[in-house]
Design an enzyme around this catalytic site. Structure first.
Site, PDB file in Angstrom:
ATOM      1  N   HIS B  70      15.404  23.706  23.702  1.00 20.08           N
ATOM      2  CA  HIS B  70      15.220  23.233  25.139  1.00 20.08           C
ATOM      3  C   HIS B  70      14.894  24.468  26.141  1.00 20.08           C
ATOM      4  O   HIS B  70      15.532  25.399  26.270  1.00 20.08           O
ATOM      5  CB  HIS B  70      16.369  22.567  25.843  1.00 20.08           C
ATOM      6  CG  HIS B  70      16.696  21.294  25.167  1.00 20.08           C
ATOM      7  ND1 HIS B  70      17.892  20.842  25.064  1.00 20.08           N
ATOM      8  CD2 HIS B  70      15.698  20.504  24.533  1.00 20.08           C
ATOM      9  CE1 HIS B  70      17.946  19.613  24.323  1.00 20.08           C
ATOM     10  NE2 HIS B  70      16.755  19.332  24.089  1.00 20.08           N
ATOM     11  N   ARG B  72      14.138  25.201  29.150  1.00 21.30           N
ATOM     12  CA  ARG B  72      14.912  25.826  30.579  1.00 21.30           C
ATOM     13  C   ARG B  72      16.257  26.342  30.332  1.00 21.30           C
ATOM     14  O   ARG B  72      16.708  26.950  31.019  1.00 21.30           O
ATOM     15  CB  ARG B  72      15.021  24.695  31.501  1.00 21.30           C
ATOM     16  CG  ARG B  72      15.724  23.569  31.053  1.00 21.30           C
ATOM     17  CD  ARG B  72      15.637  22.318  32.045  1.00 21.30           C
ATOM     18  NE  ARG B  72      16.543  21.341  31.710  1.00 21.30           N
ATOM     19  CZ  ARG B  72      16.736  20.081  32.296  1.00 21.30           C
ATOM     20  NH1 ARG B  72      15.770  19.932  33.376  1.00 21.30           N
ATOM     21  NH2 ARG B  72      17.321  18.947  32.023  1.00 21.30           N
ATOM     22  N   GLU B  73      16.617  26.413  29.089  1.00 23.96           N
ATOM     23  CA  GLU B  73      18.130  26.982  28.714  1.00 23.96           C
ATOM     24  C   GLU B  73      17.684  28.623  28.444  1.00 23.96           C
ATOM     25  O   GLU B  73      18.062  29.047  27.209  1.00 23.96           O
ATOM     26  CB  GLU B  73      18.771  26.285  27.783  1.00 23.96           C
ATOM     27  CG  GLU B  73      18.970  24.838  28.124  1.00 23.96           C
ATOM     28  CD  GLU B  73      19.319  23.493  26.819  1.00 23.96           C
ATOM     29  OE1 GLU B  73      19.565  24.276  25.877  1.00 23.96           O
ATOM     30  OE2 GLU B  73      19.515  22.444  27.292  1.00 23.96           O
ATOM     31  N   ARG B 128      12.168  21.092  30.243  1.00 22.56           N
ATOM     32  CA  ARG B 128      13.003  20.812  29.115  1.00 22.56           C
ATOM     33  C   ARG B 128      12.403  20.791  27.663  1.00 22.56           C
ATOM     34  O   ARG B 128      12.673  21.244  26.680  1.00 22.56           O
ATOM     35  CB  ARG B 128      13.936  19.902  29.237  1.00 22.56           C
ATOM     36  CG  ARG B 128      14.746  19.249  28.117  1.00 22.56           C
ATOM     37  CD  ARG B 128      15.602  17.993  28.406  1.00 22.56           C
ATOM     38  NE  ARG B 128      16.252  17.245  27.148  1.00 22.56           N
ATOM     39  CZ  ARG B 128      17.364  17.363  27.053  1.00 22.56           C
ATOM     40  NH1 ARG B 128      18.225  18.260  27.699  1.00 22.56           N
ATOM     41  NH2 ARG B 128      17.817  16.955  25.985  1.00 22.56           N
ATOM     42  N   ARG B 146      15.522  15.409  19.938  1.00 23.88           N
ATOM     43  CA  ARG B 146      15.382  14.077  19.494  1.00 23.88           C
ATOM     44  C   ARG B 146      14.492  13.642  18.542  1.00 23.88           C
ATOM     45  O   ARG B 146      14.473  12.519  18.237  1.00 23.88           O
ATOM     46  CB  ARG B 146      15.321  13.178  20.828  1.00 23.88           C
ATOM     47  CG  ARG B 146      16.374  13.402  21.979  1.00 23.88           C
ATOM     48  CD  ARG B 146      17.775  13.096  21.666  1.00 23.88           C
ATOM     49  NE  ARG B 146      18.843  12.911  22.806  1.00 23.88           N
ATOM     50  CZ  ARG B 146      19.419  14.299  22.971  1.00 23.88           C
ATOM     51  NH1 ARG B 146      19.191  15.235  22.142  1.00 23.88           N
ATOM     52  NH2 ARG B 146      20.248  14.363  24.048  1.00 23.88           N
ATOM     53  N   HIS B 197      22.551  25.803  22.348  1.00 22.09           N
ATOM     54  CA  HIS B 197      22.002  25.224  23.708  1.00 22.09           C
ATOM     55  C   HIS B 197      22.698  25.827  24.867  1.00 22.09           C
ATOM     56  O   HIS B 197      23.867  26.590  24.625  1.00 22.09           O
ATOM     57  CB  HIS B 197      22.162  23.786  23.265  1.00 22.09           C
ATOM     58  CG  HIS B 197      21.247  23.053  22.420  1.00 22.09           C
ATOM     59  ND1 HIS B 197      20.428  22.611  22.672  1.00 22.09           N
ATOM     60  CD2 HIS B 197      21.203  23.110  21.420  1.00 22.09           C
ATOM     61  CE1 HIS B 197      19.624  21.748  21.755  1.00 22.09           C
ATOM     62  NE2 HIS B 197      20.049  22.370  20.734  1.00 22.09           N
ATOM     63  N   GLU B 271      26.815  25.047  22.968  1.00 16.97           N
ATOM     64  CA  GLU B 271      26.422  24.875  24.341  1.00 16.97           C
ATOM     65  C   GLU B 271      27.048  25.961  24.982  1.00 16.97           C
ATOM     66  O   GLU B 271      28.131  26.032  25.313  1.00 16.97           O
ATOM     67  CB  GLU B 271      27.027  23.383  24.927  1.00 16.97           C
ATOM     68  CG  GLU B 271      26.450  22.270  24.151  1.00 16.97           C
ATOM     69  CD  GLU B 271      25.130  21.982  24.956  1.00 16.97           C
ATOM     70  OE1 GLU B 271      24.558  22.438  26.128  1.00 16.97           O
ATOM     71  OE2 GLU B 271      24.600  20.954  24.550  1.00 16.97           O
TER      72      GLU B 271
END
Lengths: 93, 310
Positions: B70, B72-73, B128, B146, B197, B271
């Site tokens: 992702h 923007r992470e 994202r 996904r 993430h 995370e």
């Protein structure tokens, strides 16, 4: 470059599944353009959503009228982005 | 641009170009241990690179780590960079890692979504997805987490191309996903996978799309517990852990479910920080503490995979 001046991130703690569903409905509303940073999952987990400045009043009214309580997690996203940008350029120098 | 890995600032965020140059320097300076493999090309024709850490020539059991799926992470790509350097620094010095590397290879994909990452630097910091063009829609991008062929298209993903969790037109339609899946399947000997993430301080294991626990639930749970303990000992950061579906939410088409269903038993998703002050805008001053605390957790999982062959 996209600016986020005045955009806020709201932190919401939904009380129950009904409130979570009301939050999910926000995502489906294309007009409000909310961006879930933490999507509505379960009452024990917070929901974080970025709300564009132009829709802040509408979203806050929706939350208030639905009895959903929230706090402001980030008051102005652009302020943080400007700091980040400044940090990157000073690091490059 | 930074000219060597020693002058690189690990406590700062960097562009894709800077990270790719740093990768070249890392490979040039440590060619006995690290090599760079191009596993594919993005929608916008950027190369997708994986760093391979190996002390042997033969085909060995391997560990996969990816960060930045992702875009923007940013803390995740930065942690990936730090982790690569940590592997190089500790190999031959730190006994657990050295032992692992004497028997296994580590593959680390630092920027798993290069188009999205470049877009966060040039146009929209909070992007994202990847940058795929979607037919019949003006909205761009697919959520690469996904798009995996594990419960593809079900609850917890969207069929609306304008959604942040759009699953894409079909499983592995996205080059960022297909490249990894093809590489892992061709390699055949991956024993552990960690997908990194941010942000909510969690360590998750399969499933995200099925309610039933996996056959290895107890082992994965105990391992997650150990990893989280190791992590919290560094800076006292609290993580929760558990099955993705019951710890966070139903999510179909995610990396760890696909990996588990393709015989990678030790399949985890991190995370990273934070818990709700900065979100995706974590200050650069937190890069090193975050990476430092993540490392013992990664090492715990790698060590378990090494000690428990299957």
């Amino acid at each position: 470059q996209k600016m986020f001046s005045g955009d806020q991130v709201l932190r919401i703690r939904a009380k129950d599944q009904k409130q979570l569903q009301l939050l999910r409905n926000l995502e489906d509303s294309e007009d409000l353009k909310v961006d879930f940073w933490h999507a509505p999952a379960r009452p024990s987990l917070p929901v974080d959503m970025r709300v564009p400045f132009s829709n802040l009043n509408a979203v806050k009214n929706y939350l208030n009228s639905s009895g959903i309580s929230y706090t402001i997690m980030i008051k102005d996203i652009q302020v943080l982005l400007d700091e980040e940008k400044k940090g990157m350029s000073s690091s490059r120098r | 641009l930074e000219r060597s890995t020693s002058s690189f600032r690990y406590n700062a965020y960097h562009t894709l170009e800077e990270i790719y140059t740093w990768m070249d320097n890392l490979v040039a300076e440590h060619s006995d241990l690290v090599s760079k493999i191009m596993i594919g090309q993005t929608f916008e024709k950027r190369p997708i690179f994986v760093l391979k850490f190996s002390t042997g020539n033969k085909s060995r059991p391997a560990i996969w780590i990816d960060s930045g799926i992702h875009a923007r992470e940013w803390i995740t790509q930065a942690t990936g960079v730090w982790t690569a350097m940590k592997i190089v620094t500790d190999c031959g010095e730190e006994p657990v890692l050295t032992n692992i590397l004497n028997h296994m290879d580590i593959f680390l994909e630092v920027v798993t979504n290069p188009d999205g990452f470049a877009y966060t630097h040039s146009t929209n910091r909070l992007w994202r997805k990847n940058r795929a063009v979607n037919s019949n829609s003006t909205c761009k991008g697919v959520d690469p987490n996904r798009n995996w062929d594990a419960g593809f298209g079900g609850v917890g993903s969207s069929n609306n191309p304008c959604s942040e969790t759009y699953h894409g037109p079909f499983p592995h339609s996205e080059p960022e996903v297909a490249s990894i899946a093809n590489f892992i399947q061709k390699h055949k000997h991956f024993k552990a996978l960690m997908s990194i993430h941010s942000y909510s301080q969690m360590l998750l294991y399969p499933y995200g799309y099925r309610k039933e626990p996996t056959l290895d639930n107890e082992e994965l749970h105990n391992l997650a517990c150990k990893a989280v303990e190791a992590l919290s000992q560094v800076h006292g950061t609290d993580y929760i852990y558990g099955r993705a579906i019951s710890t966070i939410y139903v999510a179909n088409g995610i990396t760890i479910d696909w990996a588990y269903e393709h015989d990678i038993k030790y399949s985890f998703s991190f995370e990273l920080r934070d818990t709700g002050i900065y979100g995706f805008l974590l200050p650069a001053s937190q890069i090193i503490p975050t990476a430092e605390e993540t490392w013992p957790a990664i090492l715990t999982i790698m060590k378990h995979a090494y000690k428990n062959p299957y």
